[in-house]
Design a protein around this motif. Structure first.
Motif, PDB file in Angstrom:
ATOM      1  N   GLY A 135     -32.484  96.969 -68.866  1.00 18.95           N
ATOM      2  CA  GLY A 135     -32.466  95.520 -68.835  1.00 18.95           C
ATOM      3  C   GLY A 135     -33.630  94.964 -68.050  1.00 18.95           C
ATOM      4  O   GLY A 135     -34.541  95.684 -67.647  1.00 18.95           O
ATOM      5  N   VAL A 136     -33.549  93.664 -67.839  1.00 22.05           N
ATOM      6  CA  VAL A 136     -34.572  92.970 -67.082  1.00 22.05           C
ATOM      7  C   VAL A 136     -33.939  91.774 -66.379  1.00 22.05           C
ATOM      8  O   VAL A 136     -32.993  91.170 -66.883  1.00 22.05           O
ATOM      9  CB  VAL A 136     -35.739  92.510 -67.999  1.00 22.05           C
ATOM     10  N   ARG A 137     -34.442  91.497 -65.207  1.00 22.22           N
ATOM     11  CA  ARG A 137     -34.098  90.254 -64.494  1.00 22.22           C
ATOM     12  C   ARG A 137     -35.353  89.398 -64.576  1.00 22.22           C
ATOM     13  O   ARG A 137     -36.430  89.831 -64.156  1.00 22.22           O
ATOM     14  CB  ARG A 137     -33.721  90.541 -63.051  1.00 22.22           C
ATOM     15  N   ASP A 138     -35.221  88.191 -65.139  1.00 31.40           N
ATOM     16  CA  ASP A 138     -36.409  87.369 -65.358  1.00 31.40           C
ATOM     17  C   ASP A 138     -36.744  86.498 -64.150  1.00 31.40           C
ATOM     18  O   ASP A 138     -36.065  86.546 -63.118  1.00 31.40           O
ATOM     19  CB  ASP A 138     -36.267  86.546 -66.645  1.00 31.40           C
ATOM     20  N   GLU A 139     -37.786  85.705 -64.268  1.00 31.89           N
ATOM     21  CA  GLU A 139     -38.286  84.903 -63.155  1.00 31.89           C
ATOM     22  C   GLU A 139     -37.316  83.814 -62.702  1.00 31.89           C
ATOM     23  O   GLU A 139     -37.474  83.257 -61.620  1.00 31.89           O
ATOM     24  CB  GLU A 139     -39.644  84.288 -63.508  1.00 31.89           C
ATOM     25  N   ASN A 140     -36.285  83.504 -63.503  1.00 28.99           N
ATOM     26  CA  ASN A 140     -35.256  82.542 -63.124  1.00 28.99           C
ATOM     27  C   ASN A 140     -34.047  83.203 -62.462  1.00 28.99           C
ATOM     28  O   ASN A 140     -33.090  82.529 -62.093  1.00 28.99           O
ATOM     29  CB  ASN A 140     -34.785  81.750 -64.342  1.00 28.99           C
ATOM     30  N   GLY A 141     -34.065  84.534 -62.387  1.00 31.09           N
ATOM     31  CA  GLY A 141     -32.926  85.263 -61.836  1.00 31.09           C
ATOM     32  C   GLY A 141     -31.882  85.602 -62.879  1.00 31.09           C
ATOM     33  O   GLY A 141     -30.828  86.132 -62.548  1.00 31.09           O
ATOM     34  N   PHE A 142     -32.160  85.321 -64.159  1.00 31.02           N
ATOM     35  CA  PHE A 142     -31.230  85.651 -65.237  1.00 31.02           C
ATOM     36  C   PHE A 142     -31.427  87.118 -65.617  1.00 31.02           C
ATOM     37  O   PHE A 142     -32.539  87.646 -65.539  1.00 31.02           O
ATOM     38  CB  PHE A 142     -31.470  84.778 -66.462  1.00 31.02           C
TER      39      PHE A 142
ATOM     40  N   GLU B 170     -25.771  89.462 -71.088  1.00 31.01           N
ATOM     41  CA  GLU B 170     -26.599  88.540 -70.320  1.00 31.01           C
ATOM     42  C   GLU B 170     -25.781  87.899 -69.216  1.00 31.01           C
ATOM     43  O   GLU B 170     -24.571  87.745 -69.332  1.00 31.01           O
ATOM     44  CB  GLU B 170     -27.197  87.452 -71.221  1.00 31.01           C
ATOM     45  N   ARG B 171     -26.490  87.576 -68.136  1.00 28.01           N
ATOM     46  CA  ARG B 171     -25.918  86.791 -67.044  1.00 28.01           C
ATOM     47  C   ARG B 171     -26.926  85.671 -66.792  1.00 28.01           C
ATOM     48  O   ARG B 171     -28.009  85.906 -66.277  1.00 28.01           O
ATOM     49  CB  ARG B 171     -25.711  87.634 -65.785  1.00 28.01           C
ATOM     50  N   LEU B 172     -26.564  84.474 -67.197  1.00 29.62           N
ATOM     51  CA  LEU B 172     -27.488  83.346 -67.155  1.00 29.62           C
ATOM     52  C   LEU B 172     -27.329  82.535 -65.879  1.00 29.62           C
ATOM     53  O   LEU B 172     -27.209  81.309 -65.901  1.00 29.62           O
ATOM     54  CB  LEU B 172     -27.304  82.474 -68.399  1.00 29.62           C
ATOM     55  N   THR B 173     -27.331  83.244 -64.766  1.00 26.58           N
ATOM     56  CA  THR B 173     -27.314  82.670 -63.428  1.00 26.58           C
ATOM     57  C   THR B 173     -27.950  83.693 -62.495  1.00 26.58           C
ATOM     58  O   THR B 173     -27.848  84.903 -62.762  1.00 26.58           O
ATOM     59  CB  THR B 173     -25.880  82.339 -62.957  1.00 26.58           C
ATOM     60  N   PRO B 174     -28.592  83.266 -61.427  1.00 20.52           N
ATOM     61  CA  PRO B 174     -29.144  84.240 -60.483  1.00 20.52           C
ATOM     62  C   PRO B 174     -28.097  84.907 -59.589  1.00 20.52           C
ATOM     63  O   PRO B 174     -28.404  85.844 -58.868  1.00 20.52           O
ATOM     64  CB  PRO B 174     -30.129  83.412 -59.650  1.00 20.52           C
ATOM     65  N   ASP B 175     -26.843  84.464 -59.673  1.00 22.31           N
ATOM     66  CA  ASP B 175     -25.760  85.024 -58.875  1.00 22.31           C
ATOM     67  C   ASP B 175     -25.403  86.415 -59.399  1.00 22.31           C
ATOM     68  O   ASP B 175     -24.782  86.553 -60.451  1.00 22.31           O
ATOM     69  CB  ASP B 175     -24.543  84.105 -58.930  1.00 22.31           C
ATOM     70  N   GLY B 176     -25.796  87.456 -58.663  1.00 22.13           N
ATOM     71  CA  GLY B 176     -25.558  88.826 -59.092  1.00 22.13           C
ATOM     72  C   GLY B 176     -24.101  89.225 -59.181  1.00 22.13           C
ATOM     73  O   GLY B 176     -23.765  90.234 -59.788  1.00 22.13           O
ATOM     74  N   ALA B 177     -23.199  88.429 -58.591  1.00 23.22           N
ATOM     75  CA  ALA B 177     -21.767  88.727 -58.666  1.00 23.22           C
ATOM     76  C   ALA B 177     -21.081  87.982 -59.807  1.00 23.22           C
ATOM     77  O   ALA B 177     -19.892  88.183 -60.052  1.00 23.22           O
ATOM     78  CB  ALA B 177     -21.086  88.376 -57.347  1.00 23.22           C
ATOM     79  N   ALA B 178     -21.815  87.141 -60.522  1.00 25.18           N
ATOM     80  CA  ALA B 178     -21.224  86.380 -61.634  1.00 25.18           C
ATOM     81  C   ALA B 178     -20.957  87.322 -62.812  1.00 25.18           C
ATOM     82  O   ALA B 178     -21.670  88.312 -63.011  1.00 25.18           O
ATOM     83  CB  ALA B 178     -22.159  85.259 -62.060  1.00 25.18           C
ATOM     84  N   PRO B 179     -19.929  87.029 -63.619  1.00 28.26           N
ATOM     85  CA  PRO B 179     -19.639  87.861 -64.798  1.00 28.26           C
ATOM     86  C   PRO B 179     -20.804  87.868 -65.792  1.00 28.26           C
ATOM     87  O   PRO B 179     -21.586  86.923 -65.858  1.00 28.26           O
ATOM     88  CB  PRO B 179     -18.405  87.199 -65.408  1.00 28.26           C
ATOM     89  N   GLU B 180     -20.860  88.931 -66.558  1.00 30.30           N
ATOM     90  CA  GLU B 180     -21.844  89.083 -67.617  1.00 30.30           C
ATOM     91  C   GLU B 180     -21.132  89.016 -68.957  1.00 30.30           C
ATOM     92  O   GLU B 180     -20.041  89.564 -69.100  1.00 30.30           O
ATOM     93  CB  GLU B 180     -22.558  90.427 -67.470  1.00 30.30           C
ATOM     94  N   ASP B 181     -21.722  88.351 -69.926  1.00 31.63           N
ATOM     95  CA  ASP B 181     -21.160  88.248 -71.277  1.00 31.63           C
ATOM     96  C   ASP B 181     -21.850  89.249 -72.190  1.00 31.63           C
ATOM     97  O   ASP B 181     -23.076  89.330 -72.215  1.00 31.63           O
ATOM     98  CB  ASP B 181     -21.340  86.833 -71.824  1.00 31.63           C
TER      99      ASP B 181
END
Length: 144
Positions: A93-100, A123-134
């Motif tokens: 995977g990749v973490r982009d410049e927005n933290g996604f 994908e996790r469309l938030t920079p919060d690393g503890a947020a759920p991934e879809d």
């Protein structure tokens, strides 16, 4: 499931707890992680994918200019299990410049899921690393 058939699914992966924090190091101001191990819970619209997922995480991040975010490649392995069988494989995977974060899982079934292959994109469309991934993906019957 007939040989050569496929079943599409959607799922959510939620962090539960860490088993091993892994090893962090910072060469040239970069942020690297190796062999962090965590447990994530998968809840899917296909029961074969519900269960505890043990994930090994590695990354090579750079700090984003004028930001609190890091960006870069992420990869590892996974072992997802439940009463019907298990899945194991690798992910990138990749973490982009927005933290996604964006993920691709590839795995194969064991036990009751022998002969099946798993392909998943998340994908996790938030920079919060503890947020759920879809996730969405496909279970493939390989016929053997």
């Amino acid at each position: 499931m007939a040989a050569g058939s496929k079943t599409d699914f959607t799922a959510t992966e939620t962090w539960a707890y860490d088993i091993d924090p892994g090893r962090e190091f910072y060469p040239d101001g970069r942020f690297h992680l190796r062999d962090s191990v965590g447990v994530f819970i998968w809840e899917a619209d296909d029961d074969r994918l519900d269960g505890a997922n043990i994930v090994v995480v590695n990354w090579n991040f750079v700090w984003m200019p004028e930001s609190v975010f890091v960006s870069g490649p992420i990869w590892g392995s996974f072992f997802l299990s439940n009463d019907g069988g298990s899945w194991e494989g690798s992910w990138t995977g990749v973490r982009d410049e927005n933290g996604f974060s964006y993920f691709h899982y590839v795995g194969h079934g064991r036990g009751g899921y022998e002969g099946l292959q798993l392909r998943a994109w998340g994908e996790r469309l938030t920079p919060d690393g503890a947020a759920p991934e879809d996730f969405h993906g496909t279970i493939l019957e390989t016929g053997g």
